[in-house]
Scaffold this motif. Structure first.
Motif, PDB file in Angstrom:
ATOM      1  N   GLY A 128       5.093  27.543  52.606  1.00 16.16           N
ATOM      2  CA  GLY A 128       4.721  27.077  53.936  1.00 16.16           C
ATOM      3  C   GLY A 128       5.045  25.617  54.208  1.00 16.16           C
ATOM      4  N   ALA A 129       5.526  24.896  53.217  1.00 21.45           N
ATOM      5  CA  ALA A 129       5.847  23.472  53.399  1.00 21.45           C
ATOM      6  C   ALA A 129       7.348  23.263  53.219  1.00 21.45           C
ATOM      7  N   THR A 130       7.906  22.349  53.998  1.00 26.14           N
ATOM      8  CA  THR A 130       9.324  22.049  53.846  1.00 26.14           C
ATOM      9  C   THR A 130       9.530  21.061  52.701  1.00 26.14           C
ATOM     10  N   ALA A 131      10.760  21.007  52.213  1.00 25.33           N
ATOM     11  CA  ALA A 131      11.095  20.052  51.149  1.00 25.33           C
ATOM     12  C   ALA A 131      10.830  18.625  51.622  1.00 25.33           C
ATOM     13  N   LEU A 132      11.077  18.347  52.892  1.00 21.92           N
ATOM     14  CA  LEU A 132      10.847  17.001  53.431  1.00 21.92           C
ATOM     15  C   LEU A 132       9.360  16.677  53.487  1.00 21.92           C
ATOM     16  N   GLU A 133       8.540  17.607  53.939  1.00 26.07           N
ATOM     17  CA  GLU A 133       7.091  17.376  53.980  1.00 26.07           C
ATOM     18  C   GLU A 133       6.558  17.063  52.586  1.00 26.07           C
ATOM     19  N   GLY A 187      13.330  16.445  61.472  1.00 25.48           N
ATOM     20  CA  GLY A 187      13.491  17.892  61.380  1.00 25.48           C
ATOM     21  C   GLY A 187      14.775  18.286  60.686  1.00 25.48           C
ATOM     22  N   GLU A 188      15.549  19.174  61.329  1.00 24.27           N
ATOM     23  CA  GLU A 188      16.782  19.655  60.712  1.00 24.27           C
ATOM     24  C   GLU A 188      17.847  18.570  60.602  1.00 24.27           C
TER      25      GLU A 188
END
Length: 142
Positions: free
Chosen positions: A70-75, A90-91
């Motif tokens: 549920g978490a992005t690599a950036l987060e 974002g992207e």
């Protein structure tokens, strides 16, 4: 003289206050939920030892942490290293520094993202991680 009783209004005020407090606690997660886990990360500096692993390049600096569903690599990167520097969002996010180590444009360096040892196919702001994955950033050159 006003003969209207104030008791019903006081009861209504107390009930409204109780509902407001309950709503605020629910919105904040209340006291019954567990705190969100902190990301544990590792920053590796270049070493003098020869590497026989499948590392992208000898002596590369790396920064690793576990994925979380549920978490992005950036987060997760920004949780693990709040001082990490990112341009765009974002992207379109592009990581330029991790752990105080800036990728040097004049040296044609960049921070490369991989998941479980494989190059990421999307950017950090888009890459949804999963529990059990190893997310790694490595200084590379182009």
């Amino acid at each position: 003289m006003n003969t209207t009783s104030r008791r019903p209004l006081r009861a209504l005020g107390s009930a409204a206050t109780a509902l407001l407090v309950a709503g605020l606690l629910a919105a904040c997660g209340g006291a019954t939920t567990e705190p969100e886990a902190m990301v544990s990360a590792t920053l590796s500096a270049p070493s003098d030892a020869a590497s026989s692993s499948a590392a992208p390049s000898d002596g590369a600096e790396t920064f690793s942490y576990p994925g979380r569903t549920g978490a992005t690599a950036l987060e997760l990167l920004l949780e693990a290293d709040p001082s990490a520097e990112v341009t765009g969002e974002g992207e379109n996010a592009f990581v330029t520094a991790i752990g105080g180590r800036v990728a040097d444009d004049s040296e044609k360096e960049f921070w490369s993202l991989s998941v479980d040892g494989e190059p990421a196919q999307v950017g950090a702001g888009t890459l949804e991680t999963e529990d059990g994955q190893e997310i790694t950033w490595t200084i590379e050159t182009y």
